[in-house]
Design an enzyme around this catalytic site. Structure first.
Site, PDB file in Angstrom:
ATOM      1  N   GLY A  28      71.425  30.306  12.663  1.00 52.97           N
ATOM      2  CA  GLY A  28      70.327  29.412  12.297  1.00 52.97           C
ATOM      3  C   GLY A  28      69.108  29.594  13.182  1.00 52.97           C
ATOM      4  N   ASN A  29      67.974  29.156  12.679  1.00 50.95           N
ATOM      5  CA  ASN A  29      66.737  29.196  13.461  1.00 50.95           C
ATOM      6  C   ASN A  29      65.785  28.140  12.920  1.00 50.95           C
ATOM      7  OD1 ASN A  29      65.634  31.023  11.160  1.00 50.95           O
ATOM      8  ND2 ASN A  29      67.280  32.215  12.083  1.00 50.95           N
ATOM      9  N   GLY A  44      69.352  35.045  19.794  1.00 51.39           N
ATOM     10  CA  GLY A  44      70.562  35.165  20.601  1.00 51.39           C
ATOM     11  C   GLY A  44      71.019  33.903  21.310  1.00 51.39           C
ATOM     12  N   SER A  74      65.331  36.612  14.818  1.00 55.40           N
ATOM     13  CA  SER A  74      65.188  37.763  13.910  1.00 55.40           C
ATOM     14  C   SER A  74      64.598  37.360  12.560  1.00 55.40           C
ATOM     15  CB  SER A  74      66.544  38.433  13.714  1.00 55.40           C
ATOM     16  OG  SER A  74      67.505  37.478  13.334  1.00 55.40           O
ATOM     17  N   GLU A  75      64.591  36.034  12.246  1.00 56.62           N
ATOM     18  CA  GLU A  75      63.983  35.581  10.983  1.00 56.62           C
ATOM     19  C   GLU A  75      62.522  35.176  11.190  1.00 56.62           C
ATOM     20  OE1 GLU A  75      65.427  36.249   8.357  1.00 56.62           O
ATOM     21  OE2 GLU A  75      67.581  35.861   8.467  1.00 56.62           O
ATOM     22  N   HIS A  94      66.179  26.499   9.199  1.00 58.55           N
ATOM     23  CA  HIS A  94      67.118  27.412   8.530  1.00 58.55           C
ATOM     24  C   HIS A  94      68.492  27.279   9.171  1.00 58.55           C
ATOM     25  CE1 HIS A  94      69.278  30.667   6.908  1.00 58.55           C
ATOM     26  NE2 HIS A  94      69.223  31.398   7.994  1.00 58.55           N
ATOM     27  N   HIS A  96      73.101  27.267   8.372  1.00 60.40           N
ATOM     28  CA  HIS A  96      74.217  27.845   7.616  1.00 60.40           C
ATOM     29  C   HIS A  96      75.236  26.741   7.311  1.00 60.40           C
ATOM     30  CE1 HIS A  96      73.195  31.810   9.969  1.00 60.40           C
ATOM     31  NE2 HIS A  96      72.358  31.600   8.965  1.00 60.40           N
ATOM     32  N   HIS A 156      74.617  32.827   2.114  1.00 62.05           N
ATOM     33  CA  HIS A 156      73.975  32.830   3.434  1.00 62.05           C
ATOM     34  C   HIS A 156      73.744  31.413   3.981  1.00 62.05           C
ATOM     35  CE1 HIS A 156      70.341  34.412   6.005  1.00 62.05           C
ATOM     36  NE2 HIS A 156      71.071  33.524   6.642  1.00 62.05           N
TER      37      HIS A 156
HETATM   38 ZN   LIG Z   1      70.695  32.755   8.495  1.00 54.77          ZN
END
Ligand SMILES: [Zn+2]
Length: 219
Positions: A28-29, A44, A74-75, A94, A96, A156
């Site tokens: 998640g982010n 990370g 990374s998103e 975001h 999961h 996802h």
């Molecule tokens: Zn994701």
């Protein structure tokens, strides 16, 4: 609200997300915007381990990163493009969530089933599976952020947006609860969902007042 407040808010909602099992491990982010910048989770880290100064500042228009020694999630493109596509967005969450992921394995269109869902979230959109961290995912999500405040990502997870973190976060909670209710009811028989007329009725019936009331209750 200044950037120090935003960093504190991000830590608060990051901790709520982990506590509510909406992500596991470093998944998640989340981000929030302020004054032309977005503040995004670093790559990370488990969300609940991020310290206020560790959120990565990115200029929304230029895409430039203020160096704090950490790499952004990374998103990063998905977040960046969302703010560029819809200036009303103040936060992107975001996650999961397990029931949302389970739902996308068997269904695509999450129906509106109960009044809180209609008032706080409305229609949930869907993006079929694409490889995470790619600009294909960023583009697919960006195409939807003007139409829906919640987007299920096939196999996802979930993306929600809001005017602020609180709104985006509660939308995540409500969509996850909706997916759970749908799956529970579906195990018995085909769920009876709200009709378009019933949803419109909620939307028109003092909708803003109703929504504010709900948000206050959820404090
Ligand atoms: Zn994701």
């Amino acid at each position: 609200m200044d950037s120090a407040n935003i960093r504190q808010e991000l830590c608060k909602y990051a901790q709520k997300i982990v506590a509510a099992h909406l992500v596991v491990g470093p998944g998640g982010n989340i981000s929030a915007s302020h004054d032309g910048k977005m503040y995004l989770s670093p790559s990370g880290f488990a969300l609940d381990e991020i310290l206020p100064e560790q959120w990565v500042e990115v200029d929304i228009a230029a895409g430039t990163i203020t160096d704090n020694g950490l790499r952004p999630s990374s998103e990063v493109l998905m977040h960046l493009y969302a703010y560029r596509a819809n200036p009303c967005i103040g936060a992107v969450v975001h996650t999961h969530p397990p029931n949302c992921i389970a739902f996308t394995l068997v269904e695509q269109e999450l129906p509106i089933m109960f009044p809180d869902q209609a008032a706080l979230v409305g229609r949930t959109d869907y993006v079929p599976y694409v490889l995470p961290t790619t600009d294909r995912l960023a583009d697919a999500v960006t195409a939807k952020v003007g139409i829906a405040s919640s987007i299920l990502l096939g196999n996802h997870g979930l993306v929600t947006t809001g005017r602020n973190l609180r709104e985006a976060y509660y939308r995540t909670e409500v969509v996850e609860e909706s997916a759970k209710i749908f799956l529970t009811a579906s195990a018995v028989r085909e769920p009876k969902v709200l009709t378009d007329e019933e949803v419109d009725e909620i939307a028109s019936l003092e909708s803003e007042a109703y929504r504010i009331q709900l948000l206050q209750k959820m404090k």
